[in-house]
Design a protein around this motif. Structure first.
Motif, short mmCIF file in Angstrom:
data_model
loop_
_atom_site.label_atom_id
_atom_site.label_comp_id
_atom_site.label_asym_id
_atom_site.label_seq_id
_atom_site.Cartn_x
_atom_site.Cartn_y
_atom_site.Cartn_z
N LYS A 196 47.31 22.53 51.59
CA LYS A 196 48.60 23.25 52.00
C LYS A 196 48.25 24.63 52.44
N LYS A 197 49.00 25.12 53.34
CA LYS A 197 48.55 26.54 53.98
C LYS A 197 49.66 27.36 53.63
N ILE A 198 49.23 28.56 53.26
CA ILE A 198 50.29 29.55 52.62
C ILE A 198 49.96 30.86 53.55
N LEU A 199 51.01 31.54 54.01
CA LEU A 199 51.20 32.76 54.82
C LEU A 199 51.50 33.85 53.90
N ALA A 200 50.78 34.77 53.83
CA ALA A 200 50.88 35.82 53.00
C ALA A 200 51.07 37.00 53.65
N VAL A 201 52.23 37.83 53.54
CA VAL A 201 52.33 39.04 54.26
C VAL A 201 52.71 40.06 53.29
N ASP A 202 51.60 41.13 53.58
CA ASP A 202 51.83 42.40 52.77
C ASP A 202 51.01 43.53 53.67
N ASP A 203 51.65 44.74 53.62
CA ASP A 203 50.93 45.55 54.02
C ASP A 203 49.60 46.32 53.52
N SER A 204 49.51 45.91 51.99
CA SER A 204 48.47 46.50 51.46
C SER A 204 47.55 45.38 51.30
N PRO A 205 46.26 45.83 52.04
CA PRO A 205 44.97 44.94 52.25
C PRO A 205 44.61 44.53 50.73
N THR A 206 44.33 45.37 49.92
CA THR A 206 44.02 44.99 48.75
C THR A 206 44.55 44.15 47.79
N TYR A 207 45.99 44.25 47.91
CA TYR A 207 46.92 43.12 47.14
C TYR A 207 46.65 41.87 47.95
N LEU A 208 46.67 41.80 49.30
CA LEU A 208 46.48 40.82 49.87
C LEU A 208 45.41 39.90 49.75
N GLN A 209 44.03 40.66 49.45
CA GLN A 209 43.18 40.08 49.13
C GLN A 209 42.96 39.38 47.93
N GLU A 210 43.59 40.32 46.96
CA GLU A 210 43.62 39.74 45.49
C GLU A 210 44.48 38.39 45.55
N LEU A 211 45.70 38.37 46.34
CA LEU A 211 46.43 37.38 46.29
C LEU A 211 45.81 36.11 47.08
N ALA A 212 45.05 36.37 47.92
CA ALA A 212 44.29 35.12 48.75
C ALA A 212 43.35 34.59 47.77
N ASP A 213 42.65 35.35 47.21
CA ASP A 213 41.56 34.75 46.30
C ASP A 213 42.42 34.06 45.22
N ALA A 214 43.30 34.52 44.62
CA ALA A 214 43.99 33.84 43.54
C ALA A 214 44.30 32.26 44.06
N LEU A 215 45.01 32.34 45.20
CA LEU A 215 45.70 31.09 46.00
C LEU A 215 44.63 30.11 46.07
N ARG A 216 43.37 30.81 46.81
CA ARG A 216 42.41 29.72 47.31
C ARG A 216 41.71 29.29 46.25
N GLY A 217 41.79 29.90 45.15
CA GLY A 217 41.10 29.44 43.97
C GLY A 217 41.97 27.98 43.31
N GLU A 218 43.01 27.99 43.96
CA GLU A 218 44.05 26.97 43.42
C GLU A 218 44.17 25.76 44.61
N GLY A 219 43.15 25.92 45.69
CA GLY A 219 42.89 24.95 46.63
C GLY A 219 43.78 25.04 47.69
N TYR A 220 44.43 26.23 48.06
CA TYR A 220 45.45 26.72 49.37
C TYR A 220 44.54 27.27 50.07
N ASP A 221 45.04 27.07 51.64
CA ASP A 221 44.33 27.95 52.58
C ASP A 221 45.29 28.98 52.80
N VAL A 222 44.85 30.17 53.00
CA VAL A 222 45.56 31.34 52.75
C VAL A 222 45.59 32.19 54.30
N ILE A 223 46.62 32.39 54.84
CA ILE A 223 46.48 33.31 56.09
C ILE A 223 47.08 34.71 55.80
N PRO A 224 46.20 35.54 55.67
CA PRO A 224 46.97 36.96 55.48
C PRO A 224 47.48 37.54 56.72
#
Lengths: 147, 662
Positions: B267-295
């Motif tokens: 599954k592919k998830i689009l994550a939209v946030d103006d904070s690069p830090t939060y986006l990075q954390e979020l992407a890492d967490a979701l990737r760990g779950e097997g998702y592909d994350v597009i920031p």
């Protein structure tokens, strides 16, 4: 030479009387033999039934044939005549009420020599009889006998 | 499933990592570090999939993508772009150039392999023929034991050590059957089966529950979970094989649709946030779950990306500069192709107001950023599952509707065909009847008339001396009536014959035809003063015989209704006034009262006294019948004593413009 007969095949007595009268009025002196259906016509032409001992060397000059007849109808009779060598070339004129295209096509298909529609107006009928007589009894050269 | 995967990346680590993963996944990977090497591989033979880095020592990956798409032998190959240049702009460029997928680094290797499998599955209509069985058991001994039992029997065996891993393999490889241990660390066997049953793409796979227990409850537990059968581990190989064969036989009739997306697939998830830090954390967490994350860093970027990239879920920050979460959400939900993608609103604010704002904009769920990532992951999972069920429900509804429509259409078509066939039969019967009727009219109705006329004539001739003048007049009237009846019958037969006659259309000089007919009619009445004006050079496409009937009737009428004049003017031509050009026949005779114009074309309808103008009243009915059979129209204009004009067309084409005037 004795004038040859005209064979009229007609079941309606009114039409028979009118045809005979029209022929007479157009100065045709040939004897008119009248039969009333296709079977009687065959008897006459091939010497059978009522005409058992007829002299078969004397064939009619022309057969005037109605289409709607009891027993064997006009087209049926025509088919039989054309399939017999003795009558194959016998001149046959269809004389009928109908001018349906199908009747005309069938008649010519089966080898009728001519197709004439009986007009309602008696004067026109006499005119038609005159033309018929002139053509078939005077102008037309019959086929040689026995081919 | 095997397939050749060309891996183009200048990083040795990436090449090794991917080569290992694809090999383990049953693929044949070919690693290349430069584009030159890759070109070399492509000239040697076809590959099934290309994993392509963007920045390479000897060129640009996007350029190479263009080369692949332009070459006939490779243009259909699946290409996954893999790049650190994973900004929204880079992604859009890649996808627009024809990449099938764009994965950013750091990547989730499991996701890549799963996507690769999906591409290859969709490109191959028929997967390998042999039967694949997935064995899920935490004991390596038992896995080996079962493998040794199954492989000699011709099965391809896949193994997984946990329920989670098993479900992943099931989604990736779509086995023909699953054997799962009841007792597992993490999710147990019954749960695995329940999850399989919930997935549209997997639910048709037969499942056997393996159990060590001997109690009666184990069977109940197995059936309760939706297993097709259960097997006690100590039962012999023969029993296990027999049960497997039985569930496979039963499942043959209900294979799942190959194209159904699996709930457990990548599954592919689009994550939209103006904070690069939060986006990075979020992407890492979701990737760990097997998702592909597009920031994406803004609403604008997100919208731009959604135009070219489909995703499975959107996480959207509520408070962002620029477009802002609420407006972005509104726009996404107003766009047809993405409106159904689950959208979860994220916000830092922990208040009712923010939640209401988010949901009002059309978000499917709302979550506070302060929540733990575990909660967020669970929410995402729920949303994706909900979407999956909705899709599936919709598909089922659409299929049902389609079937209903098809059935209705088929029924309507059948009924129409039956009705038409019945009509044709009826029409043929009616035509035959009509023919028989006119045949007998033709033969039988005229004979009595002949007698009436003939014997009246005979009476007039033979008994003239016994008849006074009155008697002769009576007889002549009888004869006239009989002859008129004869004409009526003839005209009626003619009308009926014209309606049935076959038409043979041809292009003909209608002016010349009118000339010849008018000339004949004029010759029949040489004593009359008739001025004829016929427009030259008019052509028509019509049946010659039927067109002659039309012109004969109309010109004859023109002559007849001018017979009381000292001189007649009769005209034939083409009227080119407003509307369709039409042929016309005009006279300056008696005319008719326009009040009765609608009766003109009916059979036996006459607008004049018989004594004034003779006729049967069938002529114009015949003309109209012929004109209609040509697809044309006929109408008339007149005033009493001011002549009449009859207009007619012969089909639209015949009466239009130049074709009439060669």
């Amino acid at each position: 030479m004795k004038n040859k007969v005209i064979l009229l095949v007609e079941d309606n007595p009114d039409d028979e009387a009118l045809t005979v009268r029209a022929l007479k009025k157009s100065k045709i002196i040939n004897e008119v033999v009248v039969v009333h259906d296709g079977v009687q016509a065959l008897d006459y032409l091939f010497g059978d039934g009522a005409y058992l001992n007829r002299d078969l060397t004397q064939m009619p000059q022309v057969v005037l044939l109605d289409l709607k007849l009891p027993r064997l109808d006009g087209l049926g009779l025509l088919r039989r005549l054309r399939s017999d060598t003795r009558t194959k070339l016998l001149p046959v004129v269809i004389l009928t009420s109908s001018n349906e295209e199908q009747d005309r096509i069938n008649s010519y298909d089966l080898g009728a020599n001519s197709y004439v529609r009986k007009p309602v107006d008696f004067e026109q009928f006499v005119e038609a009889a005159t033309q018929l007589g002139l053509y078939w009894l005077v102008l037309n050269e019959p086929p040689p006998r026995r081919i | 499933m095997s397939g050749t995967v060309l891996i183009i990346d200048d990083s040795l680590t990436v090449r090794m990592d991917l080569t290992e993963a694809f090999e383990a996944g049953g693929f044949h990977p070919i690693p290349c570090s430069t584009l030159a090497e890759a070109r070399q591989v492509l000239t040697h033979g076809p590959v099934d999939l290309v994993i392509l880095d963007v920045l390479l020592p000897d060129g640009d990956g996007l350029e190479f993508l263009r080369e692949i798409r332009e070459c006939a032998s490779s243009q259909a190959v699946a290409v996954i772009m893999l790049s650190t240049e994973a900004d929204v702009k880079d992604r859009i460029r890649g996808l627009q150039r024809g990449a099938d997928e764009y994965v950013g680094k750091p990547y989730e290797v499991g996701y890549l392999v799963a996507r690769a499998r999906e591409f290859l599955r969709s490109r191959r209509s028929s997967p390998a023929g042999s039967t694949t069985v997935l064995v899920i058991d935490d004991s390596a001994t038992l896995r080996d034991e079962l493998t040794r039992t199954l492989e000699p029997a011709g099965y391809i065996v896949l193994t997984a050590a946990s329920g989670e891993q098993g479900l992943q393999v099931a989604a990736d490889r779509r086995p023909d059957a699953i054997m799962v241990d009841g007792m597992l660390p993490g999710i147990d066997g019954a749960t695995v089966i329940r999850r399989v049953r919930l997935d549209a793409a997997l639910r048709g796979i037969p499942c056997l529950l393996l159990t060590a227990a001997e109690d009666a409850g184990s069977e109940l537990q197995a059936l309760d979970s939706g297993a097709d059968a259960y097997v006690r581990k100590e039962e012999g190989a023969a029993v296990i094989l027999a049960k497997l064969a039985a569930v496979l036989r039963a499942a043959v009739s209900s294979k799942p649709a190959e194209n159904t997306a699996s709930l457990l697939g990548p599954k592919k998830i689009l994550a939209v946030d103006d904070s690069p830090t939060y986006l990075q954390e979020l992407a890492d967490a979701l990737r760990g779950e097997g998702y592909d994350v597009i920031p994406a860093h803004s609403g604008e970027e997100a919208l731009e990306l959604l135009a070219v990239q489909s995703v499975d879920c959107i996480l959207l920050d509520l408070l962002m500069p620029g477009l802002g979460g609420q407006e972005t959400c509104r726009r996404i939900k107003a766009t047809q192709i993405v409106r159904d993608v689950p959208l979860v609103m994220l916000t830092a604010m922990e208040d009712r107001e923010a939640m209401i704002q988010g949901l009002a904009a059309g978000a499917d769920d709302y979550i506070s950023k302060s929540s733990e990532f575990e909660v967020l992951k669970a929410r995402v999972r729920v949303q994706i599952r909900r979407k999956q069920f909705e899709d599936e429900n919709r598909r089922v509804r659409e299929e049902l509707l389609l079937k209903q429509i098809e059935a209705t259409e088929a029924r309507a078509a059948r009924e129409l065909a039956e009705t038409r066939a019945a009509l044709v039969v009826e029409l043929e019967r009616k035509n035959k009847e009509l023919e028989a009727f006119s045949y007998s009219v033709s033969h039988d109705l005229r004979a009595p008339l002949r007698s009436i006329d003939g014997f009246s004539h005979a009476l007039l001739e033979d008994s003239a001396d016994r008849l006074d003048e009155a008697g002769k007049t009576h007889l002549n009237r009888i004869r006239a009536a009989a002859q008129r009846m004869g004409s009526l019958i003839d005209d009626l037969l003619n009308l009926s014959r014209l309606s049935r006659a076959e038409m043979h259309m041809q292009s003909l000089d209608i002016s010349a035809l009118a000339c010849s007919i008018a000339g004949d009619l004029q010759k029949a009445q040489p004593e009359r003063q008739i001025e004829l004006r016929i427009e030259a050079g008019l052509w028509a496409t019509a049946d010659p015989g039927l067109l002659r009937v039309v012109l004969e009737n109309l010109l004859n009428n023109a002559l007849k209704f001018t017979s009381k004049r000292d001189s007649a003017h009769i005209e034939f031509g083409m009227a080119r006034g407003n509307g369709t050009p039409a042929y016309f026949v005009r006279d300056d005779g008696a005319g008719f009262d326009p009040l009765y114009a609608d009766r003109l074309f009916g059979a036996f309808q006459r607008l004049h006294a018989m004594g004034d103008f003779p006729g049967t009243g069938i002529g114009l009915a015949t003309v109209q019948r012929v004109v209609h059979r040509h697809g044309g129209r006929i109408w008339a204009e007149s005033a009493v004593n001011h002549g009449a004009t009859f207009y007619f067309t012969l089909s639209e084409a015949a009466s239009q413009g130049e074709s009439c005037e060669k």
